[in-house]
Write an enzyme that holds these catalytic residues in place. Sequence first.
Site, PDB file in Angstrom:
ATOM      1  N   CYS A 114      12.343 -59.248  24.368  1.00 40.85           N
ATOM      2  CA  CYS A 114      13.510 -59.702  23.186  1.00 40.85           C
ATOM      3  C   CYS A 114      14.165 -58.499  22.576  1.00 40.85           C
ATOM      4  CB  CYS A 114      12.655 -60.752  22.360  1.00 40.85           C
ATOM      5  SG  CYS A 114      12.254 -62.166  23.225  1.00 40.85           S
ATOM      6  N   HIS A 250      17.804 -60.886  16.285  1.00 44.35           N
ATOM      7  CA  HIS A 250      17.233 -61.620  17.594  1.00 44.35           C
ATOM      8  C   HIS A 250      17.149 -62.959  17.132  1.00 44.35           C
ATOM      9  CE1 HIS A 250      15.179 -62.822  21.097  1.00 44.35           C
ATOM     10  NE2 HIS A 250      13.856 -63.058  20.282  1.00 44.35           N
ATOM     11  N   ASN A 280      16.144 -69.254  22.351  1.00 42.41           N
ATOM     12  CA  ASN A 280      15.952 -67.894  22.556  1.00 42.41           C
ATOM     13  C   ASN A 280      16.166 -67.280  23.764  1.00 42.41           C
ATOM     14  OD1 ASN A 280      14.718 -65.250  22.843  1.00 42.41           O
ATOM     15  ND2 ASN A 280      12.746 -65.787  21.924  1.00 42.41           N
TER      16      ASN A 280
HETATM   17  N1  ACO Z   1       6.265 -80.236  20.225  1.00 46.05           N
HETATM   18  C1  ACO Z   1       5.204 -80.861  19.330  1.00 46.05           C
HETATM   19  N2  ACO Z   1       4.192 -80.213  19.170  1.00 46.05           N
HETATM   20  C2  ACO Z   1       4.143 -79.122  19.637  1.00 46.05           C
HETATM   21  C3  ACO Z   1       5.194 -78.294  20.245  1.00 46.05           C
HETATM   22  C4  ACO Z   1       6.260 -79.122  20.631  1.00 46.05           C
HETATM   23  N3  ACO Z   1       7.041 -78.519  21.539  1.00 46.05           N
HETATM   24  N4  ACO Z   1       4.671 -77.030  20.578  1.00 46.05           N
HETATM   25  C5  ACO Z   1       3.259 -76.892  19.987  1.00 46.05           C
HETATM   26  N5  ACO Z   1       2.996 -78.049  19.477  1.00 46.05           N
HETATM   27  C6  ACO Z   1       1.971 -78.557  18.824  1.00 46.05           C
HETATM   28  C7  ACO Z   1       0.805 -77.647  19.059  1.00 46.05           C
HETATM   29  O1  ACO Z   1       0.215 -78.193  20.139  1.00 46.05           O
HETATM   30  C8  ACO Z   1       0.075 -77.550  17.764  1.00 46.05           C
HETATM   31  O2  ACO Z   1      -0.862 -78.850  17.689  1.00 46.05           O
HETATM   32  P1  ACO Z   1      -2.230 -78.756  17.110  1.00 46.05           P
HETATM   33  O3  ACO Z   1      -2.111 -78.458  15.810  1.00 46.05           O
HETATM   34  O4  ACO Z   1      -2.827 -80.181  17.502  1.00 46.05           O
HETATM   35  O5  ACO Z   1      -3.210 -77.768  18.148  1.00 46.05           O
HETATM   36  C9  ACO Z   1       0.730 -77.578  16.763  1.00 46.05           C
HETATM   37  O6  ACO Z   1       2.244 -78.136  17.370  1.00 46.05           O
HETATM   38  C10 ACO Z   1       1.302 -76.002  16.529  1.00 46.05           C
HETATM   39  O7  ACO Z   1       1.327 -75.944  15.308  1.00 46.05           O
HETATM   40  P2  ACO Z   1       1.778 -74.657  14.812  1.00 46.05           P
HETATM   41  O8  ACO Z   1       0.909 -73.286  15.486  1.00 46.05           O
HETATM   42  O9  ACO Z   1       1.382 -74.677  13.024  1.00 46.05           O
HETATM   43  O10 ACO Z   1       3.119 -74.472  14.983  1.00 46.05           O
HETATM   44  P3  ACO Z   1       3.992 -73.142  14.393  1.00 46.05           P
HETATM   45  O11 ACO Z   1       4.728 -73.736  12.943  1.00 46.05           O
HETATM   46  O12 ACO Z   1       3.457 -71.968  14.261  1.00 46.05           O
HETATM   47  O13 ACO Z   1       5.290 -73.382  15.527  1.00 46.05           O
HETATM   48  C11 ACO Z   1       6.037 -72.048  16.987  1.00 46.05           C
HETATM   49  C12 ACO Z   1       5.194 -73.183  16.746  1.00 46.05           C
HETATM   50  C13 ACO Z   1       7.785 -72.723  16.948  1.00 46.05           C
HETATM   51  C14 ACO Z   1       5.850 -71.773  18.606  1.00 46.05           C
HETATM   52  C15 ACO Z   1       5.988 -70.754  16.315  1.00 46.05           C
HETATM   53  O14 ACO Z   1       4.701 -70.375  16.289  1.00 46.05           O
HETATM   54  C16 ACO Z   1       7.167 -69.833  16.637  1.00 46.05           C
HETATM   55  O15 ACO Z   1       8.261 -69.671  16.676  1.00 46.05           O
HETATM   56  N6  ACO Z   1       6.368 -68.618  17.341  1.00 46.05           N
HETATM   57  C17 ACO Z   1       7.196 -67.464  17.539  1.00 46.05           C
HETATM   58  C18 ACO Z   1       7.020 -67.719  19.125  1.00 46.05           C
HETATM   59  C19 ACO Z   1       8.310 -66.857  19.594  1.00 46.05           C
HETATM   60  O16 ACO Z   1       9.411 -66.875  19.066  1.00 46.05           O
HETATM   61  N7  ACO Z   1       8.135 -66.385  20.783  1.00 46.05           N
HETATM   62  C20 ACO Z   1       9.324 -65.785  21.585  1.00 46.05           C
HETATM   63  C21 ACO Z   1       9.310 -64.615  22.042  1.00 46.05           C
HETATM   64  S1  ACO Z   1       8.859 -63.472  20.707  1.00 46.05           S
HETATM   65  C22 ACO Z   1      10.284 -63.452  19.621  1.00 46.05           C
HETATM   66  O17 ACO Z   1      11.304 -63.539  20.124  1.00 46.05           O
HETATM   67  C23 ACO Z   1      10.048 -63.180  18.328  1.00 46.05           C
END
Ligand code: ACO
Length: 323
Positions: A114, A250, A280
């Site tokens: 990214c 980004h 993304n």
């Molecule tokens: N739909 C519903 N529930 C979901 C989904 C979904 N698509 N995906 C995950 N969940 C659930 C998980 O299973 C988990 O459930 P649990 O608590 O029962 O185990 C829960 O939601 C996860 O909760 P959190 O971890 O608190 O969610 P968070 O607020 O952190 O959001 C997310 C998750 C969106 C992935 C966030 O952490 C994020 O954006 N992280 C950065 C990831 C990223 O951007 N990666 C790309 C490359 S790096 C970059 O570009 C910066």
Amino acid sequence: MTVYSKIVGTGSYLPERVVTNRELEKSVDTTDAWIRERTGICERRIAAEDEYTLDLAEKASRRALEAANLDADEIDLIVVATTTADQIFPSTACLLQSRLRIKGCPAFDVQAVCTGFVYALGVADKFIATGAAKKALVVGAETFSRIIDWTDRNTCVLFGDGSGAVILEASDTPGVMSTHLHADGDYADYLHVPQGVSNAHAEVAAGRAYVEMNGSGVFRMAVTTLCRIADETLRHNKIDKQELDWLVPHQANIRIITATAKKLDLPMDRVIVTVDKHGNTSAASIPLALDEGVRSGKIRRGDLLMIEGFGGGFTWGSALIRY
Ligand code: ACO
């Protein structure tokens, strides 16, 4: 005399097919409301089956060349940032060079996921600053959908396909004022595709050909690191955050973007946001957002922009640009 690189044209391209959150609700256990609330994403574009990263890169490049009013054969450097090259080799940059009928100039890919576009811009800027190139084509292009497990709700809702390009030209005024590139390979396991080429047969990697991610770990690191690099960029240039006209970040998650904007005291109407419509798009996201900002008339000549990104590696980087 100091030589700077200046952006003289931008272009971008998005595949036609729109995939909404509602459509994803049919294939994985998720909801439109969850995706919007946690990421800000409403829809993303996905490349057609017979459409590849090179096709996306070519379309964005032609638009950037047109905007710069340049013929392709005037380009003397091609750098493509991509994680999703069509082939193991030749590089996407070499294939793009042939598509554009450019002969002889250096052409290579940069892989920083990214942060790829920021890295590519940093490299091309240094070629121009040292006199090794005069007119560079810098591209971010991805078909990230090809390395996503579409049954994994943790990752499949986040990504999309697209491309963006800029033309950099040598200038005696800035231009790119500074670039800041960093990496920490100790975090490789937070965000990765384990299977590559050399290890494809190995038990630990075989069959793991899709993005695997520690979402909340990546989130925390992205927010703290991007705030830190924003500071580093301002300090290096001895400018105050009030002087910034635009943040072109980004586009991974609206909550990450908002946190960086807050750190810079920038209201959200001074931040280019495309994550709602594009998801993304990895290395393509910054040049896509930049092109949207320019073509919509928001970003004007003379404006001061900060671009910044964070991604797998971990890698992170920024640039301060007088547009
Ligand atoms: N739909 C519903 N529930 C979901 C989904 C979904 N698509 N995906 C995950 N969940 C659930 C998980 O299973 C988990 O459930 P649990 O608590 O029962 O185990 C829960 O939601 C996860 O909760 P959190 O971890 O608190 O969610 P968070 O607020 O952190 O959001 C997310 C998750 C969106 C992935 C966030 O952490 C994020 O954006 N992280 C950065 C990831 C990223 O951007 N990666 C790309 C490359 S790096 C970059 O570009 C910066």
